[in-house]
Write an enzyme that holds these catalytic residues in place. Structure first.
Site, mmCIF file in Angstrom:
data_model
loop_
_atom_site.group_PDB
_atom_site.id
_atom_site.type_symbol
_atom_site.label_atom_id
_atom_site.label_comp_id
_atom_site.label_asym_id
_atom_site.label_seq_id
_atom_site.Cartn_x
_atom_site.Cartn_y
_atom_site.Cartn_z
ATOM 1 N N SER A 194 22.345 96.444 -17.165
ATOM 2 C CA SER A 194 22.490 96.595 -15.714
ATOM 3 C C SER A 194 23.160 97.924 -15.423
ATOM 4 O O SER A 194 23.966 98.414 -16.227
ATOM 5 C CB SER A 194 23.347 95.455 -15.148
ATOM 6 N N TYR A 207 31.007 89.956 -14.842
ATOM 7 C CA TYR A 207 29.632 90.432 -15.026
ATOM 8 C C TYR A 207 29.620 91.871 -15.545
ATOM 9 O O TYR A 207 28.895 92.191 -16.498
ATOM 10 C CB TYR A 207 28.877 90.354 -13.698
#
Length: 307
Positions: A194, A207
C-alpha cells in the site's frame, strides 16, 4: 466490442448481481476467445489470497485470462474478525469469483482458509497442487484488513488482527511456498502492499505498520530466494474501489482529498483491474529479472514520497 467488454469486466469484478448472470459470463468468455490457451501464463498454476472480492478477485481473473489455473483462497466469513468496520467477504462472494475464473476457460478451485494459520497455508498449497496436477508457480498474498482506529484507543485485538493478517499472513504464505519454489528454482511470490507503507497516517497506525513491515519482508525474502531464481515482489496501490469505499458526503470528501492532496492524477479510487494488471506482469516472463521491487500503482501519490 472493447468498450462493452471493459464495462462488463468492471461489473463482474465488482461482484454485482447482474455481473454474475449467465449472460454476462458468456459475454466475457466469448470476448476472451482462445486467448487463455495462448496466454503468457499458459500451463501455470496460482494461488490468490483474499480472492473473493476487489483486488484479489480481479487478480484471479487476470491470471486466468493469461492461461493460469487459479486457487481462490478467502476466509469467506463476514463475521470472522470483529471491529474492522466492514464485513469480510462471504462464501457467495468467493463462489462468484470462482465462476468468473471458470468463465475464462481455466480451472478454478475455492479454498476457505485463514492466512493467519501457517498450517492452513501449507494445506492450501497441497490442495492446489493436487487439484491441478503440477507444482505451484505463482502465489499472490493479497488478503488484508484495512481497519480504522486511533493508536491510543484501539484494542489489543484490533492491533493483533491487523498485524496477523497483513504481515504474518504474508509471511505464512512465504514459508509455505518458497521452499518448494526454491527447490525447483522457479516461482513468483507476489503481495499487495500500500502507499500507506511509505508514510505515516493518523487513525491507521496498525495498518500502516503492517504495510511498512511488508515492504521489509518482501525485500528480505527476495534476497534469500534470489539465488534460486525465485522472484519476490509487491504492488503498492493508492485507494482502490471496493466495499470499503465511503458513500454520500464521506465519499465526496474522500474524492476531494485524494484528487487534490494525495494522488497527482485526476482519479480518486483506482479500479481493481489496474492492480491486477501489474500482478500479471510480475508473474510473467517479462519480469524474470525483477525482484525485491515494490511497484507503485498509485496515480502519482508516490511522487510525494521522499524515498
Amino acid at each position: 466490442m472493447t468498450d462493452t467488454f471493459n464495462t462488463t469486466r468492471r461489473n463482474l469484478i465488482a461482484g454485482t448481481a447482474a455481473g454474475i448472470a449467465t449472460a454476462g459470463l458468456a459475454t466475457r468468455a466469448a470476448a476472451q476467445g482462445t486467448a487463455t490457451s495462448q496466454g503468457e501464463l499458459a500451463g501455470q498454476t496460482a494461488i490468490v489470497t483474499g480472492a473473493a472480492r476487489a483486488i484479489g478477485r480481479a487478480t484471479a481473473v487476470a491470471l486466468a485470462e493469461q492461461g493460469a489455473d487459479v486457487a481462490l483462497l478467502d476466509i469467506a466469513d463476514p463475521d470472522a474478525i470483529d471491529d474492522i468496520g466492514y464485513p469480510l467477504a462471504s462464501r457467495a462472494d468467493l463462489d462468484e469469483a470462482v465462476a468468473l475464473v471458470e468463465a475464462t476457460g481455466q480451472r478454478a478451485i475455492p479454498i476457505v482458509a485463514d492466512v493467519r494459520s501457517f498450517e492452513a497455508m501449507q494445506e492450501a498449497v497441497v490442495q492446489t497442487e493436487t487439484a491441478f496436477g503440477r507444482p505451484l508457480d505463482i502465489y499472490v498474498a493479497n488478503a488484508a484488513l484495512v481497519p480504522a482506529a486511533s493508536l491510543t484507543e484501539m484494542t489489543s485485538a484490533q492491533w493483533r488482527d491487523c498485524i496477523d493478517v497483513n504481515l504474518t499472513g504474508v509471511a505464512n504464505g512465504m514459508r509455505a511456498v518458497l521452499p518448494g519454489m526454491m527447490e525447483r528454482e522457479s516461482g513468483r511470490f507476489l503481495a499487495t502492499s500500500s502507499t500507506g507503507g511509505r508514510h505515516g497516517m493518523a487513525g491507521r497506525a496498525h495498518y500502516i505498520a503492517s504495510k511498512w513491515g511488508l515492504i521489509g519482508l518482501i525485500k528480505s525474502a527476495a534476497i534469500e530466494a534470489g539465488p534460486s531464481n525465485v522472484t519476490v515482489n509487491a504492488v503498492s496501490p493508492t485507494a482502490v474501489d471496493s466495499v470499503r469505499k465511503p458513500t454520500g458526503e464521506a465519499l465526496a470528501r474522500a474524492e476531494d482529498y485524494l484528487t487534490t492532496h494525495y494522488n497527482t492524477m485526476p482519479i480518486a479510487f483506482l479500479p481493481p483491474e489496474a492492480i491486477a494488471d501489474s500482478f500479471v506482469f510480475l508473474a510473467s516472463r517479462r519480469a524474470q529479472y525483477i525482484t525485491g521491487e515494490i511497484i507503485e500503482v498509485a496515480a502519482g501519490a508516490n511522487a510525494r514520497f521522499t524515498a
